[in-house]
Design a protein around this motif. Sequence first.
Motif, PDB file in Angstrom:
ATOM      1  N   LYS A  76      -4.984 -31.834 -27.341  1.00 36.77           N
ATOM      2  CA  LYS A  76      -4.465 -31.536 -25.996  1.00 36.77           C
ATOM      3  C   LYS A  76      -3.537 -32.324 -26.166  1.00 36.77           C
ATOM      4  CE  LYS A  76      -5.196 -30.246 -21.029  1.00 36.77           C
ATOM      5  NZ  LYS A  76      -6.451 -30.234 -20.138  1.00 36.77           N
ATOM      6  N   THR A  80       0.948 -30.133 -26.421  1.00 34.93           N
ATOM      7  CA  THR A  80       1.161 -29.602 -25.115  1.00 34.93           C
ATOM      8  C   THR A  80       2.437 -29.985 -25.123  1.00 34.93           C
ATOM      9  OG1 THR A  80      -1.078 -30.507 -23.902  1.00 34.93           O
ATOM     10  CG2 THR A  80       1.038 -29.969 -22.591  1.00 34.93           C
ATOM     11  N   TRP A 136      -4.176 -24.413 -31.605  1.00 36.19           N
ATOM     12  CA  TRP A 136      -3.498 -25.510 -30.395  1.00 36.19           C
ATOM     13  C   TRP A 136      -2.997 -25.231 -30.453  1.00 36.19           C
ATOM     14  CZ3 TRP A 136      -6.263 -30.672 -33.668  1.00 36.19           C
ATOM     15  CH2 TRP A 136      -7.439 -30.553 -33.858  1.00 36.19           C
ATOM     16  N   GLU A 139      -3.051 -22.757 -27.849  1.00 35.90           N
ATOM     17  CA  GLU A 139      -3.490 -22.850 -26.669  1.00 35.90           C
ATOM     18  C   GLU A 139      -2.642 -23.326 -25.474  1.00 35.90           C
ATOM     19  OE1 GLU A 139      -7.650 -24.603 -24.737  1.00 35.90           O
ATOM     20  OE2 GLU A 139      -7.097 -24.698 -27.140  1.00 35.90           O
ATOM     21  N   TYR A 140      -1.987 -24.470 -26.226  1.00 34.92           N
ATOM     22  CA  TYR A 140      -1.389 -25.454 -25.083  1.00 34.92           C
ATOM     23  C   TYR A 140       0.166 -25.222 -25.006  1.00 34.92           C
ATOM     24  CZ  TYR A 140      -5.715 -27.581 -26.235  1.00 34.92           C
ATOM     25  OH  TYR A 140      -6.877 -28.180 -25.750  1.00 34.92           O
TER      26      TYR A 140
END
Length: 447
Positions: A76, A80, A136, A139-140
């Motif tokens: 994360k 991000t 990932w 998502e981020y």
Amino acid sequence: MMKDNRKFSVVIAGGGSTFTPGFVLNLLKNQDRFPLRKIKFYDNDAERQKKIGDAVSIIMNERAPEIEFEYTTDPKEAFTDVDFVMGSIRVGKYHMRSLDEKIPLRYGVNGQETTGPGGMAYGLRSIPAIIQIIDWMEEYSPNAWMINYSNTIAIVAEACRRLRPHSKVINICDMPIDIMTRMAQICGLKDYHDLDFNYYGLNHFGWWKGVWDKKTGKDLMPELKKYVSKNGYWVGGDFDKNTEASWKETFKKAADCYALEPNTLPNTYMQYYYYPQYEVKNADPNRTRTDEIREYRQKIVFGECERIVKEGTAENNMWDRNETHSEYIVDICHAIAYNTGEKFLANIPNNGAISNMDPDSIVEVPCLFTSHGVEPISTGEAGIFQRGLMMEQQTCEKLVVDAYEQHSYEKMWEAFALNKTVPDALVAKKILDDMIPENKPYWPILK
């Protein structure tokens, strides 16, 4: 000259790679065309990444303190707020690469990390890890692009085509670019930026149909063919003063590959498919390329990182020169960020780029790189010889992805048995049976 005021955030997935420090230095050298606000590393091996990350922290503080830098094992945190993901992972690290090379050699088959059974084993390990990184990223940082150069590229690209067809991932390879820099040297030019080209094939499995001086339009193929027929892609002199012995033989062997099909110029990896018996005969089953890397590159890179941390300065470091590998990635990021439409190679679904190959074949062809992705350029027909080779090879790659999706022993065996480097199905089965227990932590259970 900067085109606007944007600055970008990148994460290198595979922060513990020995190529990472050189890549970072190249990013810093190219702030005029690809300005950064943040660099992050992600790796699941905290200890290995820390050795690289601590040294790079010192580099960043000395060279670009205004750019944020961090390294982490938390997905994360890593993914991000990033604009570009650089995929540079090696699932199983050098331990598994060594087995990829040495297990086939037990049975008189090429031991090479991206070709033959070793390349297919590596590809099967890479699929779930690359898919996880894509997930990932989406998502981020759903607007980010992933530039993947984690092997085995052809197999990973086929998995992306099937499993994440709408993802913003571009699969690339720098081997043709390295060879084109050699071509430029042969013709008295500086590097690959000075060349225009027509190239087609699969990853680590391709040919140049044409090479031109980008500035003057001069056809360079006659000069290159004459040179390659005698010397391969070996340049020598100062250009090759730091080239390792195994690579010297690889570049010289291109002369024999050219002799087989003199209408085009070959990628160096064709030696493993044209002359597999030669490769096996000249290999040491107890000391392969992985052992050379452990004794040379890995030792030097981690030693340099340790020195930088100990001395607290990165002055006069070993990476203070451009590397073709990282220069090419910067070129691609610049092209996407600023929608330049520049031409580079990518591994993509064919869809007519090679007119006599299946639409869903993953091929390596020239593409225009833009902010909305890549647009393939038609390369015309493949020659009958090349098409036959490509059909066989891309079927092997598809069978590996079948094996992943279906957890199928049969499909993986068929992939090994069909491959041009493997003499028969029994040998293929022996290699596969030896590889299965070694790959237990990484492969799906094959039934």
